[in-house]
Scaffold this motif. Structure first.
Motif, PDB file in Angstrom:
ATOM      1  N   SER A 190     -10.455 -11.967  -8.232  1.00 58.97           N
ATOM      2  CA  SER A 190      -9.380 -11.306  -7.476  1.00 58.97           C
ATOM      3  C   SER A 190      -9.405  -9.796  -7.706  1.00 58.97           C
ATOM      4  CB  SER A 190      -8.024 -11.890  -7.849  1.00 58.97           C
ATOM      5  OG  SER A 190      -7.802 -11.808  -9.233  1.00 58.97           O
ATOM      6  N   SER A 191      -9.782  -9.367  -8.896  1.00 55.59           N
ATOM      7  CA  SER A 191      -9.802  -7.926  -9.187  1.00 55.59           C
ATOM      8  C   SER A 191     -10.793  -7.178  -8.297  1.00 55.59           C
ATOM      9  CB  SER A 191     -10.121  -7.684 -10.661  1.00 55.59           C
ATOM     10  OG  SER A 191     -11.404  -8.184 -10.980  1.00 55.59           O
ATOM     11  N   TRP A 192     -11.854  -7.852  -7.855  1.00 55.71           N
ATOM     12  CA  TRP A 192     -12.823  -7.197  -6.973  1.00 55.71           C
ATOM     13  C   TRP A 192     -12.159  -6.829  -5.655  1.00 55.71           C
ATOM     14  CZ3 TRP A 192     -17.439 -11.153  -7.398  1.00 55.71           C
ATOM     15  CH2 TRP A 192     -17.891 -11.188  -8.722  1.00 55.71           C
ATOM     16  N   LEU A 193     -11.301  -7.697  -5.156  1.00 56.93           N
ATOM     17  CA  LEU A 193     -10.619  -7.410  -3.897  1.00 56.93           C
ATOM     18  C   LEU A 193      -9.551  -6.340  -4.090  1.00 56.93           C
ATOM     19  CD1 LEU A 193     -10.357 -11.059  -2.564  1.00 56.93           C
ATOM     20  CD2 LEU A 193     -11.871  -9.266  -1.739  1.00 56.93           C
ATOM     21  N   VAL A 194      -8.858  -6.394  -5.202  1.00 50.38           N
ATOM     22  CA  VAL A 194      -7.833  -5.389  -5.483  1.00 50.38           C
ATOM     23  C   VAL A 194      -8.476  -4.012  -5.606  1.00 50.38           C
ATOM     24  CG1 VAL A 194      -6.056  -4.634  -7.147  1.00 50.38           C
ATOM     25  CG2 VAL A 194      -6.256  -7.058  -6.511  1.00 50.38           C
ATOM     26  N   ASP A 195      -9.703  -3.968  -6.121  1.00 51.42           N
ATOM     27  CA  ASP A 195     -10.405  -2.681  -6.282  1.00 51.42           C
ATOM     28  C   ASP A 195     -10.628  -1.969  -4.945  1.00 51.42           C
ATOM     29  OD1 ASP A 195     -10.465  -2.843  -9.027  1.00 51.42           O
ATOM     30  OD2 ASP A 195     -12.567  -3.494  -9.146  1.00 51.42           O
ATOM     31  N   ILE A 196     -10.569  -2.692  -3.842  1.00 57.44           N
ATOM     32  CA  ILE A 196     -10.675  -2.067  -2.523  1.00 57.44           C
ATOM     33  C   ILE A 196      -9.571  -1.032  -2.352  1.00 57.44           C
ATOM     34  CG2 ILE A 196     -10.401  -2.477  -0.019  1.00 57.44           C
ATOM     35  CD1 ILE A 196     -11.715  -5.241  -0.495  1.00 57.44           C
ATOM     36  N   LEU A 197      -8.403  -1.329  -2.902  1.00 53.48           N
ATOM     37  CA  LEU A 197      -7.241  -0.457  -2.735  1.00 53.48           C
ATOM     38  C   LEU A 197      -6.967   0.455  -3.923  1.00 53.48           C
ATOM     39  CD1 LEU A 197      -4.757  -3.055  -1.183  1.00 53.48           C
ATOM     40  CD2 LEU A 197      -6.101  -1.332   0.019  1.00 53.48           C
ATOM     41  N   LYS A 198      -7.489   0.116  -5.065  1.00 53.77           N
ATOM     42  CA  LYS A 198      -7.169   0.819  -6.307  1.00 53.77           C
ATOM     43  C   LYS A 198      -7.638   2.272  -6.258  1.00 53.77           C
ATOM     44  CE  LYS A 198      -7.376  -0.441 -11.150  1.00 53.77           C
ATOM     45  NZ  LYS A 198      -8.040  -1.350 -12.091  1.00 53.77           N
ATOM     46  N   LYS A 199      -6.819   3.135  -6.789  1.00 50.77           N
ATOM     47  CA  LYS A 199      -7.148   4.561  -6.840  1.00 50.77           C
ATOM     48  C   LYS A 199      -8.134   4.826  -7.958  1.00 50.77           C
ATOM     49  CE  LYS A 199      -4.999   8.990  -6.369  1.00 50.77           C
ATOM     50  NZ  LYS A 199      -3.769   9.701  -6.168  1.00 50.77           N
ATOM     51  N   LYS A 210       3.363   5.588  -5.818  1.00 53.29           N
ATOM     52  CA  LYS A 210       3.292   5.493  -7.281  1.00 53.29           C
ATOM     53  C   LYS A 210       1.982   6.055  -7.831  1.00 53.29           C
ATOM     54  CE  LYS A 210       6.344   1.533  -7.872  1.00 53.29           C
ATOM     55  NZ  LYS A 210       7.278   2.114  -8.821  1.00 53.29           N
ATOM     56  N   GLY A 211       1.057   6.401  -6.936  1.00 59.74           N
ATOM     57  CA  GLY A 211      -0.217   6.980  -7.356  1.00 59.74           C
ATOM     58  C   GLY A 211      -1.238   5.979  -7.874  1.00 59.74           C
ATOM     59  N   VAL A 212      -1.071   4.677  -7.549  1.00 59.06           N
ATOM     60  CA  VAL A 212      -2.022   3.682  -8.047  1.00 59.06           C
ATOM     61  C   VAL A 212      -2.929   3.134  -6.950  1.00 59.06           C
ATOM     62  CG1 VAL A 212      -0.593   3.007 -10.019  1.00 59.06           C
ATOM     63  CG2 VAL A 212      -0.338   1.797  -7.835  1.00 59.06           C
ATOM     64  N   ILE A 213      -2.627   3.450  -5.708  1.00 58.76           N
ATOM     65  CA  ILE A 213      -3.458   3.005  -4.581  1.00 58.76           C
ATOM     66  C   ILE A 213      -4.032   4.234  -3.900  1.00 58.76           C
ATOM     67  CG2 ILE A 213      -3.399   1.900  -2.295  1.00 58.76           C
ATOM     68  CD1 ILE A 213      -1.626  -0.233  -3.458  1.00 58.76           C
ATOM     69  N   ARG A 214      -5.284   4.109  -3.524  1.00 57.30           N
ATOM     70  CA  ARG A 214      -6.038   5.231  -2.954  1.00 57.30           C
ATOM     71  C   ARG A 214      -5.349   5.834  -1.737  1.00 57.30           C
ATOM     72  NH1 ARG A 214     -11.364   4.322  -2.268  1.00 57.30           N
ATOM     73  NH2 ARG A 214     -11.377   2.528  -3.604  1.00 57.30           N
ATOM     74  N   GLU A 215      -5.704   7.072  -1.452  1.00 57.65           N
ATOM     75  CA  GLU A 215      -5.203   7.783  -0.278  1.00 57.65           C
ATOM     76  C   GLU A 215      -5.811   7.174   0.979  1.00 57.65           C
ATOM     77  OE1 GLU A 215      -3.009  10.428  -0.435  1.00 57.65           O
ATOM     78  OE2 GLU A 215      -2.923  10.004  -2.579  1.00 57.65           O
ATOM     79  N   GLY A 216      -5.123   7.325   2.073  1.00 51.65           N
ATOM     80  CA  GLY A 216      -5.626   6.842   3.351  1.00 51.65           C
ATOM     81  C   GLY A 216      -4.501   6.217   4.148  1.00 51.65           C
ATOM     82  N   VAL A 241       0.846  -1.199   0.000  1.00 55.06           N
ATOM     83  CA  VAL A 241       0.000   0.000   0.000  1.00 55.06           C
ATOM     84  C   VAL A 241       0.883   1.251   0.000  1.00 55.06           C
ATOM     85  CG1 VAL A 241      -1.638   1.369   1.361  1.00 55.06           C
ATOM     86  CG2 VAL A 241      -2.006  -1.091   1.064  1.00 55.06           C
ATOM     87  N   ASN A 242       1.901   1.274   0.848  1.00 51.87           N
ATOM     88  CA  ASN A 242       2.811   2.430   0.893  1.00 51.87           C
ATOM     89  C   ASN A 242       3.437   2.705  -0.470  1.00 51.87           C
ATOM     90  OD1 ASN A 242       2.780   3.487   3.572  1.00 51.87           O
ATOM     91  ND2 ASN A 242       3.878   1.669   4.269  1.00 51.87           N
ATOM     92  N   VAL A 243       3.950   1.658  -1.090  1.00 58.48           N
ATOM     93  CA  VAL A 243       4.586   1.814  -2.400  1.00 58.48           C
ATOM     94  C   VAL A 243       3.553   2.225  -3.445  1.00 58.48           C
ATOM     95  CG1 VAL A 243       5.763   0.574  -4.261  1.00 58.48           C
ATOM     96  CG2 VAL A 243       6.481   0.246  -1.891  1.00 58.48           C
ATOM     97  N   GLY A 244       2.388   1.581  -3.416  1.00 55.69           N
ATOM     98  CA  GLY A 244       1.338   1.904  -4.371  1.00 55.69           C
ATOM     99  C   GLY A 244       0.845   3.336  -4.243  1.00 55.69           C
TER     100      GLY A 244
END
Length: 192
Positions: A183-192, A146-152, A140-143
């Protein structure tokens, strides 16, 4: 491996499987060695030939979960593409639920062990050592950088993500007719 040793390993696996089912249904204190032995029509004395105590059965199960979760180590190369790596990890976990049915049950056992306060000290220590969400936090920190994981808060996001996986495991165990998510549904939890 000789036949006698092979039979002993098979019996140990059967005891572990039965113990796992009883532990996730009845909890540690609600499960007895007699109940585990009764499933196979063996005496408690014979059960103790394979495991010295109920605690040993429980610890062996947690150690297996710990070993499988320690495989969730993330290399520097994998950090280059955090969302792709998350998707690959989740695909691997969901596939394990289908191909190795005990893996979903082990997720449940770990969750129970991590919140129970009245377990033997050795069990509590092993359950505290199982922390896959730390690896997710690194991603999450790295993502986020890189601007690919949501803020928080990275710890909160990793906890939410890990909780979703535990929820899927529990649903799969309790309601096996419900299909596993993509699996993409779970990844979408974090996706920006």
């Amino acid at each position: 491996m000789n036949k006698r040793r092979e039979q002993k390993e098979v019996r140990r696996e059967q005891i572990l499987n039965a113990g796992l089912d009883l532990f996730i249904r009845n909890g540690y204190h609600g499960t007895t060695t007699k109940e585990i032995a009764d499933i196979f029509g063996i005496s408690q004395g014979l059960l103790f030939h394979y495991f010295g105590s109920k605690e040993e059965v429980y610890l062996e199960l947690l150690e297996r979960a710990k070993t499988s979760m320690s495989d969730i180590h993330i290399s520097e190369e994998e950090l280059e593409h955090p969302l792709e790596h998350l998707n690959m990890m989740i695909t691997m976990i969901l596939d394990s639920f289908k191909t190795y049915p005990l893996s979903a049950k082990l997720f449940m056992l770990v969750g129970q062990a991590q919140i129970a306060s009245n377990l033997p000290e050795a069990v509590q220590q092993v359950s505290k050592d199982i922390a896959a969400s730390k690896e997710f936090e690194n991603l999450v920190n790295v993502g986020q950088a890189k601007g690919v994981i949501r803020e928080g808060d990275p710890k909160a996001l990793a906890g939410c993500f890990y909780s979703a996986i535990q929820g899927v495991a529990q649903t799969y165990v309790c309601f096996p007719d419900i299909p596993l998510p993509q699996s993409s549904w779970l990844v979408d939890i974090l996706k920006k």
